[in-house]
Write an enzyme that holds these catalytic residues in place. Structure first.
Site, PDB file in Angstrom:
ATOM      1  N   ASP A 165      -9.546  -4.904  -5.050  1.00  0.00           N
ATOM      2  CA  ASP A 165      -8.986  -3.789  -4.471  1.00  0.00           C
ATOM      3  C   ASP A 165      -9.510  -2.726  -5.268  1.00  0.00           C
ATOM      4  OD1 ASP A 165      -7.423  -1.754  -3.132  1.00  0.00           O
ATOM      5  OD2 ASP A 165      -5.351  -3.031  -3.688  1.00  0.00           O
ATOM      6  N   SER A 182       0.809  -1.129  -0.047  1.00  0.00           N
ATOM      7  CA  SER A 182      -0.015   0.100  -0.027  1.00  0.00           C
ATOM      8  C   SER A 182       0.753   1.378  -0.013  1.00  0.00           C
ATOM      9  CB  SER A 182      -1.063  -0.087   1.296  1.00  0.00           C
ATOM     10  OG  SER A 182      -2.127   0.887   1.099  1.00  0.00           O
TER      11      SER A 182
END
Length: 314
Positions: free
Chosen positions: A257, A162
């Protein structure tokens, strides 16, 4: 107390400056020769000013092999890792990331240096990027006994999840422009579920996405908004991706995602940039953002770890 800024389920800032983080796991201590995980860990100080530290993770099997054969020259790859958390929560010392490496290293026999960088908003960006670069430079100095004894400095990788994947990209770009100590070079970059954005939005990116709201708050005051090179690696202001300072890149995405398209966009950008290295895309179906960190015990997480191991070890 009056709330002056809030990102739901992530963070609140109060009128007196108090910051309440709504996510993040508790800290856990390192453990030498942990019989449960078969991983040894320890904490080191990289710099006192600014305060930068790291947690090192090493498979016990590596240590026992060397004890059995004192003449062995077996060295293992080094992964310099940058944790996720939107730049403002989580830690190299957190239970979440500690458990993540305990599981990951059961599959990949590597030495991990997980950098504890300073968090925003107390320490505004771009400090986190500078801290992580200092962490990589510290590794290259070969100052720590574990690194010197076990680490293969011809196989140094950077990686992250991330926001940490965002950092890993920016560190790899810097490694293409600035030399590391002792002639150490970065062999590869592991870019997992990267946090990238841009002013030109994809259909999957909701107007009120937490990722956009976070960057609006966290970005450097002199930055370029959503096209700041730190968050948009394909912006006109960013350095050409052909300047990546490594020889191979693995970009990982998850089907569910909301940042998936950004990961694919980044992969395509690297592939078409003229960069002379090897770039691969690996996607796991039916999973969401950083699922492998949130629960590293699942079959899909194990599948991902095996792909990481193959990338680093071969």
């Amino acid at each position: 107390m009056i709330i002056t800024m809030e990102i739901p389920n992530l963070v609140r800032v109060y009128e007196d400056g108090t910051i309440e983080r709504l996510q993040g796991s508790p800290f856990v201590a390192p453990t030498l020769q942990d019989p449960t995980t078969n991983i040894s860990s320890k904490d080191v100080v990289i710099s006192y000013n600014p305060p930068i530290s790291a947690r090192l993770h090493l498979p016990n099997k590596i240590q026992s092999q060397e004890e059995e054969n004192l003449n062995t020259n077996h060295k293992i790859p080094i992964l310099v890792y940058f944790h996720g958390g939107g730049f403002f929560f989580e830690s190299a010392f957190s239970q979440l990331h500690h458990n993540y490496f305990s599981t990951f290293l059961s599959v990949a026999h590597i030495l991990v240096v997980s950098v504890e960088y300073r968090l925003a908003p107390e320490t505004p960006l771009p400090a986190a990027y500078h801290d992580c670069w200092e962490g990589l430079k510290w590794v290259a100095t070969k100052a720590d006994p574990w690194l010197l004894k076990h680490g293969d400095f011809n196989r140094v990788f950077v990686g992250g999840d991330s926001a940490g994947a965002n950092i890993a990209h920016n560190i790899a770009m810097r490694a293409g422009a600035e030399a590391l100590p002792s002639g150490v070079e970065v062999l590869g970059a592991l870019i997992s579920h990267p946090y990238f954005l841009g002013s030109k939005r994809f259909e999957s990116e909701a107007e009120e996405s937490a990722g956009f709201r976070c960057w609006e708050w966290l970005q450097p005051c002199d930055g370029g908004g959503l096209d700041d090179p730190l968050i948009n690696p394909l912006s006109s202001e960013a350095g050409c991706l052909s300047g990546l300072g490594c020889r191979k890149v693995l970009v990982c995405t998850a089907e569910m995602d909301e940042l998936r398209e950004r990961g694919v966009w980044y992969y395509e950008g690297v592939r078409k940039s003229g960069w002379e290295g090897e770039v691969e895309l690996f996607e796991v179906e039916g999973e969401d953002h950083v699922f492998h960190v949130n629960d590293p015990r699942t079959q899909n997480a194990l599948k991902m770890f095996k792909r990481f191991a193959d990338f680093i070890l071969h």
